[in-house]
Design a protein around this motif. Sequence first.
Motif, PDB file in Angstrom:
ATOM      1  N   LYS A  11       0.797  -1.300  -0.281  1.00  0.00           N
ATOM      2  CA  LYS A  11      -0.314  -0.036   0.231  1.00  0.00           C
ATOM      3  C   LYS A  11       0.513   1.516  -0.214  1.00  0.00           C
ATOM      4  O   LYS A  11       0.365   2.305  -0.639  1.00  0.00           O
ATOM      5  N   LEU A  12       2.475   1.470   0.709  1.00  0.00           N
ATOM      6  CA  LEU A  12       2.555   2.346   0.905  1.00  0.00           C
ATOM      7  C   LEU A  12       3.659   2.574  -0.557  1.00  0.00           C
ATOM      8  O   LEU A  12       3.572   3.659  -0.940  1.00  0.00           O
ATOM      9  N   ALA A  13       3.763   1.585  -0.990  1.00  0.00           N
ATOM     10  CA  ALA A  13       4.774   1.614  -2.268  1.00  0.00           C
ATOM     11  C   ALA A  13       3.581   2.254  -3.401  1.00  0.00           C
ATOM     12  O   ALA A  13       3.972   3.145  -3.955  1.00  0.00           O
ATOM     13  N   ARG A  14       2.358   1.834  -3.178  1.00  0.00           N
ATOM     14  CA  ARG A  14       1.360   2.615  -4.445  1.00  0.00           C
ATOM     15  C   ARG A  14       1.144   4.042  -3.815  1.00  0.00           C
ATOM     16  O   ARG A  14      -0.302   4.462  -5.077  1.00  0.00           O
ATOM     17  N   LYS A  15       1.761   4.124  -2.694  1.00  0.00           N
ATOM     18  CA  LYS A  15       1.309   5.642  -2.306  1.00  0.00           C
ATOM     19  C   LYS A  15      -0.211   5.430  -2.123  1.00  0.00           C
ATOM     20  O   LYS A  15      -0.622   7.357  -1.888  1.00  0.00           O
ATOM     21  N   GLU A  16      -0.220   4.854  -1.299  1.00  0.00           N
ATOM     22  CA  GLU A  16      -1.649   4.923  -0.352  1.00  0.00           C
ATOM     23  C   GLU A  16      -0.886   5.494   1.105  1.00  0.00           C
ATOM     24  O   GLU A  16       0.140   5.213   1.592  1.00  0.00           O
ATOM     25  N   GLU A  17      -2.177   5.978   2.212  1.00  0.00           N
ATOM     26  CA  GLU A  17      -1.198   6.595   3.789  1.00  0.00           C
ATOM     27  C   GLU A  17      -2.259   5.542   4.516  1.00  0.00           C
ATOM     28  O   GLU A  17      -3.454   5.790   5.141  1.00  0.00           O
ATOM     29  N   PRO A  18      -2.285   3.497   4.475  1.00  0.00           N
ATOM     30  CA  PRO A  18      -2.877   3.576   5.414  1.00  0.00           C
ATOM     31  C   PRO A  18      -2.412   3.834   6.791  1.00  0.00           C
ATOM     32  O   PRO A  18      -1.635   4.257   7.423  1.00  0.00           O
ATOM     33  N   ASN A  19      -3.362   3.717   7.616  1.00  0.00           N
ATOM     34  CA  ASN A  19      -2.366   3.764   9.448  1.00  0.00           C
ATOM     35  C   ASN A  19      -2.450   2.138   9.472  1.00  0.00           C
ATOM     36  O   ASN A  19      -2.803   1.123   9.175  1.00  0.00           O
ATOM     37  N   VAL A  20      -0.638   2.366   9.186  1.00  0.00           N
ATOM     38  CA  VAL A  20       0.263   1.052   9.325  1.00  0.00           C
ATOM     39  C   VAL A  20       0.073  -0.001  10.556  1.00  0.00           C
ATOM     40  O   VAL A  20      -0.079  -0.798   9.980  1.00  0.00           O
ATOM     41  N   PHE A  21       0.045   0.681  11.582  1.00  0.00           N
ATOM     42  CA  PHE A  21      -0.975  -0.760  12.968  1.00  0.00           C
ATOM     43  C   PHE A  21      -1.735  -0.854  12.501  1.00  0.00           C
ATOM     44  O   PHE A  21      -2.007  -2.432  12.904  1.00  0.00           O
TER      45      PHE A  21
ATOM     46  N   TYR B 194      12.404  -1.897  -1.786  1.00  0.00           N
ATOM     47  CA  TYR B 194      12.449  -2.917  -2.946  1.00  0.00           C
ATOM     48  C   TYR B 194      11.583  -4.215  -3.053  1.00  0.00           C
ATOM     49  O   TYR B 194      10.619  -3.730  -4.042  1.00  0.00           O
ATOM     50  N   ALA B 195      11.391  -5.139  -2.038  1.00  0.00           N
ATOM     51  CA  ALA B 195      10.352  -6.017  -2.709  1.00  0.00           C
ATOM     52  C   ALA B 195       9.331  -5.766  -2.447  1.00  0.00           C
ATOM     53  O   ALA B 195       8.058  -5.971  -3.331  1.00  0.00           O
ATOM     54  N   ALA B 196       8.746  -4.425  -1.749  1.00  0.00           N
ATOM     55  CA  ALA B 196       6.730  -3.957  -1.502  1.00  0.00           C
ATOM     56  C   ALA B 196       7.172  -3.573  -3.162  1.00  0.00           C
ATOM     57  O   ALA B 196       6.114  -3.321  -3.652  1.00  0.00           O
ATOM     58  N   GLY B 197       7.769  -2.721  -3.535  1.00  0.00           N
ATOM     59  CA  GLY B 197       7.885  -1.807  -4.903  1.00  0.00           C
ATOM     60  C   GLY B 197       7.426  -2.904  -5.897  1.00  0.00           C
ATOM     61  O   GLY B 197       6.726  -2.518  -6.700  1.00  0.00           O
ATOM     62  N   MET B 198       8.911  -3.846  -5.891  1.00  0.00           N
ATOM     63  CA  MET B 198       8.522  -5.044  -6.585  1.00  0.00           C
ATOM     64  C   MET B 198       6.967  -5.171  -7.011  1.00  0.00           C
ATOM     65  O   MET B 198       6.827  -5.644  -8.061  1.00  0.00           O
ATOM     66  N   TYR B 199       7.012  -6.234  -6.108  1.00  0.00           N
ATOM     67  CA  TYR B 199       6.167  -6.430  -6.410  1.00  0.00           C
ATOM     68  C   TYR B 199       4.547  -5.596  -6.608  1.00  0.00           C
ATOM     69  O   TYR B 199       3.636  -6.413  -7.070  1.00  0.00           O
ATOM     70  N   ALA B 200       4.309  -4.587  -5.867  1.00  0.00           N
ATOM     71  CA  ALA B 200       3.486  -3.851  -6.604  1.00  0.00           C
ATOM     72  C   ALA B 200       3.433  -3.733  -8.375  1.00  0.00           C
ATOM     73  O   ALA B 200       1.916  -3.519  -7.922  1.00  0.00           O
ATOM     74  N   ARG B 201       4.220  -3.264  -8.519  1.00  0.00           N
ATOM     75  CA  ARG B 201       4.336  -2.841  -9.677  1.00  0.00           C
ATOM     76  C   ARG B 201       4.108  -4.863 -10.270  1.00  0.00           C
ATOM     77  O   ARG B 201       3.429  -4.533 -11.855  1.00  0.00           O
ATOM     78  N   ALA B 202       4.593  -5.299 -10.092  1.00  0.00           N
ATOM     79  CA  ALA B 202       3.688  -6.711 -11.332  1.00  0.00           C
ATOM     80  C   ALA B 202       2.693  -7.088 -10.852  1.00  0.00           C
ATOM     81  O   ALA B 202       2.880  -7.035 -12.325  1.00  0.00           O
ATOM     82  N   PHE B 203       2.483  -6.816  -9.896  1.00  0.00           N
ATOM     83  CA  PHE B 203       0.703  -7.615  -9.232  1.00  0.00           C
ATOM     84  C   PHE B 203      -0.191  -6.389 -10.182  1.00  0.00           C
ATOM     85  O   PHE B 203      -1.108  -6.998 -10.538  1.00  0.00           O
ATOM     86  N   LEU B 204       0.430  -4.682 -10.554  1.00  0.00           N
ATOM     87  CA  LEU B 204      -0.502  -3.077 -11.191  1.00  0.00           C
ATOM     88  C   LEU B 204      -0.705  -4.370 -12.774  1.00  0.00           C
ATOM     89  O   LEU B 204      -1.567  -4.341 -13.284  1.00  0.00           O
TER      90      LEU B 204
END
Length: 219
Positions: A50-60, A189-199
């Motif tokens: 979610k962070l990699a997709r520029k969303e703003e979740p409440n992390v906790f 890196y991993a979150a960004g890679m997965y987010a882009r690949a899934f998109l």
Amino acid sequence: MGFLRYDSDFMVMLGRIADYVILNVLCVIFSIPLFTVGAAVTAKYYVAMKLARKEEPNVFKAFINSFRDNFKQATLLWLLSVFLSAFLAMDWFLLKKTGMTNAVSFFQIALFVLTVLVVMSVFCVFPILARYHVTIRGAVRNAVLFSLLHLPKMILVIFLEVIPYYIGFHYMNWFIGIWLFCTTLSLYYAAGMYARAFLKVEHEKEKTGEEIQEKAGTD
């Protein structure tokens, strides 16, 4: 001193780094019972993507919700991963004990390929579970396919995941600092890679008219 404003790029970057650090710490804490590792990793990637997709979740809150929602499936996948890892470790142990590692054989090559495939699949099955509504069989199948289609990137992900512990254990006095820095970089890196690949997959599915069930969450 504009860079110190709460909405400046610098402060946003610091906030994002803090989010990744918090996620890694939460993942460790929630993994302490050991059998909860799968759910903790799934929750970590759910929020990180979610962070990699520029969303703003409440992390906790998002972490807790994902941990709870995916607990059953993630735990079963984690236990399956442990079983497969133990099985492969036993095979390698028996190979070494019988002296079969002294010469390259077809069985060694096959076992090596299988080991690499299992390790890569274990690393990406939890991000898949974090992103989509899938069955356990579907998660495993997609993890295997994803690993094969993104082989170089998966190797880099595994390297980045392992290196903090390798370096940290060689410099124990600096372990916490090394771990925080390296795991933050790895997760970014991993979150960004997965987010882009899934998109990319989702866009391709849309073009073909296939339905894909994403996890919306309540963050």
